[in-house]
Write a protein that holds these residues in place. Structure first.
Motif, PDB file in Angstrom:
ATOM      1  N   LEU A 613       0.847  -1.062  -0.090  1.00 43.10           N
ATOM      2  CA  LEU A 613      -0.117  -0.024   0.032  1.00 43.10           C
ATOM      3  C   LEU A 613       0.827   1.309   0.085  1.00 43.10           C
ATOM      4  CD1 LEU A 613      -2.900   1.463   0.003  1.00 43.10           C
ATOM      5  CD2 LEU A 613      -2.631   1.219   2.745  1.00 43.10           C
ATOM      6  N   LEU A 614       1.869   1.171   0.751  1.00 36.12           N
ATOM      7  CA  LEU A 614       2.569   2.597   1.007  1.00 36.12           C
ATOM      8  C   LEU A 614       3.801   2.355   0.313  1.00 36.12           C
ATOM      9  CD1 LEU A 614       1.266   3.651   4.483  1.00 36.12           C
ATOM     10  CD2 LEU A 614       0.637   4.544   2.433  1.00 36.12           C
ATOM     11  N   GLU A 615       4.200   1.656  -0.616  1.00 39.03           N
ATOM     12  CA  GLU A 615       5.332   1.493  -1.170  1.00 39.03           C
ATOM     13  C   GLU A 615       5.661   2.563  -2.289  1.00 39.03           C
ATOM     14  OE1 GLU A 615       6.749  -3.089  -1.120  1.00 39.03           O
ATOM     15  OE2 GLU A 615       6.272  -2.404  -2.772  1.00 39.03           O
ATOM     16  N   GLN A 616       6.994   3.200  -2.252  1.00 44.84           N
ATOM     17  CA  GLN A 616       7.182   3.906  -3.324  1.00 44.84           C
ATOM     18  C   GLN A 616       8.446   3.878  -4.099  1.00 44.84           C
ATOM     19  OE1 GLN A 616       7.260   8.324  -2.703  1.00 44.84           O
ATOM     20  NE2 GLN A 616       6.293   8.261  -0.781  1.00 44.84           N
ATOM     21  N   VAL A 617       8.340   3.754  -5.588  1.00 36.52           N
ATOM     22  CA  VAL A 617       9.468   3.253  -6.354  1.00 36.52           C
ATOM     23  C   VAL A 617      10.287   4.391  -6.864  1.00 36.52           C
ATOM     24  CG1 VAL A 617       9.957   1.974  -8.371  1.00 36.52           C
ATOM     25  CG2 VAL A 617       8.122   1.253  -7.142  1.00 36.52           C
ATOM     26  N   VAL A 618      11.674   4.297  -6.779  1.00 36.22           N
ATOM     27  CA  VAL A 618      12.635   5.412  -7.346  1.00 36.22           C
ATOM     28  C   VAL A 618      13.504   4.693  -8.190  1.00 36.22           C
ATOM     29  CG1 VAL A 618      14.391   7.171  -6.365  1.00 36.22           C
ATOM     30  CG2 VAL A 618      12.350   6.931  -5.233  1.00 36.22           C
ATOM     31  N   TRP A 619      13.679   5.441  -9.419  1.00 31.78           N
ATOM     32  CA  TRP A 619      14.550   4.697 -10.409  1.00 31.78           C
ATOM     33  C   TRP A 619      15.881   5.695 -10.576  1.00 31.78           C
ATOM     34  CZ3 TRP A 619      13.956   0.716 -13.412  1.00 31.78           C
ATOM     35  CH2 TRP A 619      12.479  -0.166 -13.463  1.00 31.78           C
ATOM     36  N   LEU A 620      17.066   5.032 -10.905  1.00 30.81           N
ATOM     37  CA  LEU A 620      18.275   5.578 -11.446  1.00 30.81           C
ATOM     38  C   LEU A 620      18.378   5.330 -12.799  1.00 30.81           C
ATOM     39  CD1 LEU A 620      20.915   7.124 -10.736  1.00 30.81           C
ATOM     40  CD2 LEU A 620      21.826   4.759  -9.981  1.00 30.81           C
ATOM     41  N   SER A 621      18.827   6.587 -13.767  1.00 30.49           N
ATOM     42  CA  SER A 621      19.039   6.112 -15.043  1.00 30.49           C
ATOM     43  C   SER A 621      20.519   6.918 -15.307  1.00 30.49           C
ATOM     44  CB  SER A 621      18.019   6.694 -15.750  1.00 30.49           C
ATOM     45  OG  SER A 621      17.895   8.214 -15.885  1.00 30.49           O
ATOM     46  N   CYS A 622      20.931   6.511 -16.390  1.00 29.92           N
ATOM     47  CA  CYS A 622      22.144   6.951 -16.957  1.00 29.92           C
ATOM     48  C   CYS A 622      22.137   7.475 -18.434  1.00 29.92           C
ATOM     49  CB  CYS A 622      23.426   6.202 -16.725  1.00 29.92           C
ATOM     50  SG  CYS A 622      24.946   6.991 -17.544  1.00 29.92           S
ATOM     51  N   ASP A 623      21.820   8.722 -18.817  1.00 26.24           N
ATOM     52  CA  ASP A 623      21.626   9.026 -20.138  1.00 26.24           C
ATOM     53  C   ASP A 623      20.345   8.195 -20.706  1.00 26.24           C
ATOM     54  OD1 ASP A 623      24.042  10.530 -20.517  1.00 26.24           O
ATOM     55  OD2 ASP A 623      24.970   8.660 -21.020  1.00 26.24           O
ATOM     56  N   GLY A 624      19.297   8.201 -19.743  1.00 28.36           N
ATOM     57  CA  GLY A 624      17.829   7.836 -20.134  1.00 28.36           C
ATOM     58  C   GLY A 624      17.827   6.250 -19.807  1.00 28.36           C
ATOM     59  N   LYS A 625      18.851   5.678 -19.753  1.00 29.41           N
ATOM     60  CA  LYS A 625      18.744   4.174 -19.542  1.00 29.41           C
ATOM     61  C   LYS A 625      18.756   3.659 -18.041  1.00 29.41           C
ATOM     62  CE  LYS A 625      21.419   3.362 -23.944  1.00 29.41           C
ATOM     63  NZ  LYS A 625      22.691   2.670 -24.283  1.00 29.41           N
ATOM     64  N   PRO A 626      17.823   2.825 -17.814  1.00 30.06           N
ATOM     65  CA  PRO A 626      17.409   2.409 -16.266  1.00 30.06           C
ATOM     66  C   PRO A 626      18.883   1.587 -15.775  1.00 30.06           C
ATOM     67  CG  PRO A 626      15.733   1.738 -17.386  1.00 30.06           C
ATOM     68  CD  PRO A 626      16.579   2.306 -18.789  1.00 30.06           C
ATOM     69  N   LEU A 627      19.170   2.078 -14.605  1.00 34.70           N
ATOM     70  CA  LEU A 627      20.415   1.486 -13.923  1.00 34.70           C
ATOM     71  C   LEU A 627      19.849   0.695 -12.869  1.00 34.70           C
ATOM     72  CD1 LEU A 627      23.437   3.965 -13.959  1.00 34.70           C
ATOM     73  CD2 LEU A 627      22.997   1.817 -15.386  1.00 34.70           C
ATOM     74  N   ALA A 628      18.796   1.210 -11.987  1.00 29.85           N
ATOM     75  CA  ALA A 628      18.498   0.641 -10.740  1.00 29.85           C
ATOM     76  C   ALA A 628      16.987   1.283 -10.282  1.00 29.85           C
ATOM     77  CB  ALA A 628      19.464   1.033  -9.630  1.00 29.85           C
TER      78      ALA A 628
END
Length: 810
Positions: A613-628
């Motif tokens: 219910l209370l999870e939040q997702v955060v993305w890391l990218s390099c030059d638009g490509k997902p890293l994590a």
């Protein structure tokens, strides 16, 4: 023979010099009249602790000329100002305690005179606490100039300190009792003769015996007129010099007019005398003022109590042991030891040990809070279980308790519109009454010349706008103190007018309905990448942000990385450059967008887990490509559901406006029973929502975490900031919940409604009394001493009615 040194500046005292000041019961030598005057000012201001706790000698004052010695120059010393001057909005902030304030006209006079000085940013005077809050530019005007100007218009002022305020209160009480006792004694003596004269006991005696008793009454009434009634004259003169009439003008005219006419009648042996009326209504006026003063002291005592919780001493940790020192001597970086059961002497960070702390004096919450190494503790809170070692991080006016007191003081100096209206009415009331009194005397001079004088006296004494001026500030001061005990800081008194009209509450999600204390649940990352390096990179990127996600990332930091061109995109994420590449952290649509129009599909390495219910997702990218991909979890506040339910039961609509783009916002709204939920909102979207609701006629309260919501908080009819961290410094919020307890808002709502109701009761009483008493006084149905009694108790009833707020337990 050794030469003595100046106790103030430590310079050598020249032989034959006789300058000295008594400090702490000892005669201390001074090198010159300048040091003597400065030291004497410090002692008179109740700041003798300066000499006890100072670490450096004061500045030499040999260069001062006699005129400057009279201008409060000691208050310009930096070592003295550190006790009471703080910084706010790039200006110096000081609270002054004032002698001689009697009504709203005094406050008006001070505000208008001081605000005209160059360098004054803002001034507001609270007639209840008899204090002035001043913001000034130290480069343009000095403290001594402000104090001198106040002295020039007849008001003695000094910086507010708890010790000086208590001494002043004791001194005023003694002086008031002396004036009151003298008036009471004289009244009894004069009334004995008056009763006999009015009862015709002396009809058979010769005329000289009657005149003898008149002369005796004159003598007994003289000290009452010359000493007991002096405060009324001083107030009247100050008002007239400022080109304004206050209620003490009419009182002074009545007292002096009655006494002078009685003296003339006694000397000539013809006409009526009013010595008993003079002494009696002076006594009743002073009695009312004294009781009113004691009641107002009760109303303003909460801030003083908050100051008293900070201990006077601290246990300093040294290389070779421990030493008890005055808390005022602590500096940032000192290490102090706090034993179980002791109050913490300064704000700081725990460096060794763990324990539970009682922070109820800040938050109103009695449940102990567990503190471990790295946690912040606050001055005045109580260590309950284990010994702690704390590194001092803030002292003096920078401590949280000082900021709370400052915010509380600011709130008591703001005026609701209803108070401004009442003050305007009180301002024009005195000229109207003087006009009515003049017309009354003219009319009665034709109808019954022998009664014209005492009827006019009754009109002058009976009517008083003082109750009208006290109706609002006393109630606001009482309620502000009550709410502070609950951990609720009211920054603007206008909220008391908004609360009763509230129809819609909008909550942010993260950090408001939820605790905002995120914890990392999982981390998925691209093949051939190092997890610890990616986490450290994210921690570096988030380091400059105050968002809850950034705070959660602090524990992932391992080493500093030289990032470039860091840019925060509010509501979306953070962008930066590192080693020639662009890195983004934030929502998937922001972090992983290859261009403005397209968003790549999910990477092959990503495995979607069951959504909580209370999870939040955060993305890391390099030059638009997902890293994590990082998943954080939050917790719902324990009283969120209860608060929403209570607001809805009061007929108030509730909405959620969140920047979170996930479907969890809708799920949370469903769980809490909230029908309107908006997700993926940028600050400008929230602002548009507030304006839309207001255009539909709603009175809107907005809850935010005080980080990205400043424009929205400013636009709402009532804004509430969460938390004692970043929110405490947010100028856009009307109300701050220090303990983050949402249910306290409902308590505040109830108390504010009661306050608003009591304010109107006070105003109705003050206006109703005057509407009733004026015709009775004009038509001769009210004797002067009855008029004085009625006027005094009119003000007292208003103050007493406001004091009922101190007995409410929200």
């Amino acid at each position: 023979m050794s030469q003595s040194k100046c106790y103030h500046c430590h310079e050598v005292v020249a032989p034959g010099t006789s300058f000295s000041v008594i400090i702490d019961g000892h005669d201390r030598p001074m090198c010159c009249p300048g040091c003597e005057a400065v030291a004497q000012t410090i002692i008179h201001a109740g700041l003798s602790s300066y000499y006890q706790y100072r670490t450096e000698p004061g500045s030499s004052q040999r260069g001062l000329v006699p005129d400057e010695l009279l201008s409060f120059s000691a208050y310009d010393l930096a070592e003295v100002q550190q006790e009471f001057v703080s910084t706010e909005d790039n200006a110096s902030r000081v609270t002054l305690t004032l002698d001689g304030i009697t009504c709203a006209a005094c406050a008006w006079l001070i505000e208008h005179k001081i605000s005209a000085l160059p360098g004054i940013v803002r001034i507001s005077v609270n007639t209840t606490t008899q204090r002035a809050l001043i913001l000034f530019k130290a480069d343009d005007i000095s403290m001594s100039q402000i104090l001198q100007e106040l002295s020039n218009i007849g008001y003695q002022a000094a910086p507010f300190t708890l010790e000086a305020e208590e001494l002043k209160s004791q001194r005023q009480s003694k002086q008031f009792l002396l004036r009151l006792g003298l008036a009471g004694f004289a009244t009894m003596q004069v009334m004995m003769f008056a009763l006999a004269l009015y009862s015709d006991f002396f009809t058979d005696l010769e005329l000289e015996y009657r005149d003898y008793f008149r002369w005796v009454s004159l003598i007994f009434a003289a000290p009452v007129v010359c000493y007991s009634a002096a405060p009324f004259y001083f107030s009247a003169v100050r008002s007239l010099l400022a080109g304004r009439l206050n209620m003490d003008v009419s009182v002074s005219i009545a007292i002096l007019g009655a006494y002078i006419s009685s003296v003339v009648a006694t000397i000539n042996g013809t006409g009526e005398v009013y010595f008993e009326s003079v002494t009696m209504f002076t006594f009743f006026l002073l009695l009312g003022r004294y009781l009113e003063q004691k009641a107002l002291q009760t109303a303003s005592v909460s801030a003083s109590n908050l100051q008293k919780v900070v201990p006077l001493t601290a246990r300093l940790v040294l290389a070779d042991g421990y030493r008890d020192i005055a808390a005022k001597q602590l500096v940032v970086g000192d290490i102090i030891q706090v034993l179980p059961g002791d109050s913490i002497a300064a704000d700081g960070v725990i460096r060794h040990g763990h324990s539970s702390c009682n922070e109820s004096m800040l938050t109103g919450e009695q449940t102990p809070v567990l503190k471990i190494v790295g946690d912040t503790v606050f001055a005045g809170t109580i260590n309950l279980d284990q010994t702690l070692e704390v590194t001092v991080s803030a002292i003096g006016q920078e401590q949280l308790v000082a900021k709370i007191i400052s915010l509380q003081e600011s709130a008591s100096h703001t005026k609701p519109k209803i108070a401004e209206t009442a003050n305007r009415l009180a301002g024009i009331f005195s000229p109207i009454i003087l006009s009515i009194a003049a017309l009354t005397y003219i009319a009665w001079s034709f109808l019954s010349p022998t009664d014209a004088f005492w009827v006019t006296l009754s009109v002058l004494v009976a009517t008083c706008p003082c109750a009208l001026a006290l109706a609002t500030p006393t109630a606001v001061t009482c309620t502000t103190g009550q709410l502070t005990k609950l951990g609720i800081i009211i920054r603007r008194a206008s909220v008391f007018e908004t609360f009763p009209r509230l129809s819609h509450v909008v909550f942010d999600k993260t950090g408001t309905l939820t605790c905002g204390q995120l914890s990392l649940v999982s981390c998925q990352h691209a093949p051939n990448t190092d997890k610890s390096e990616l986490l450290n990179l994210i921690a570096n990127i988030e380091q400059g942000s105050l968002h809850p996600i950034a705070i959660a990332c602090q524990s992932m930091f391992s080493q500093k990385i030289a990032l470039e061109h860091i840019t925060q995109h509010v509501g979306m994420g953070i962008l930066c450059h590192y080693q020639g590449h662009e890195y983004r952290v934030g929502h998937y649509g922001f972090a992983c967008a290859s261009d403005a129009q397209s968003v790549p599909s999910m990477p092959a390495w990503y495995q979607k887990a069951p959504t909580q219910l209370l999870e939040q997702v955060v993305w890391l990218s390099c030059d638009g490509k997902p890293l994590a991909c990082l998943v954080f979890n939050d917790k719902l506040r324990s009283d969120a559901a209860q608060t929403v339910k209570q607001l809805q039961e009061l007929g108030i609509d509730v909405s959620i406006a969140s920047g979170d783009q996930s479907k969890q916002v809708q799920a949370l709204a469903q769980q809490l029973g909230i029908k309107q939920a908006h997700s993926g909102m940028l600050p400008q979207d929230k602002l548009a929502l507030i304006h839309e609701l207001q255009s539909q006629g709603a009175v809107v309260a907005m809850f935010g975490d005080g980080i990205n919501d400043a424009p929205v908080l400013a636009a709402a009819d009532l804004s509430v900031a969460m938390g004692s961290g970043s929110a405490i410094a947010k100028n856009s919020a009307d109300t701050i919940l220090l303990g983050d307890h949402l249910s306290r808002f409902v308590m505040a709502l109830s108390l504010a409604k009661t306050t608003y109701r009591i304010i109107y009761q006070n105003l109705y009483w003050a206006l109703g009394y005057n509407v009733l008493i004026i015709p009775l006084a004009v038509t001769g149905h009210v004797y002067p001493y009855i008029a004085a009694l009625g006027m005094s108790f009119s003000s007292l009833i208003v103050v007493t009615n406001s004091l009922r707020l101190l007995r409410i337990r929200p």
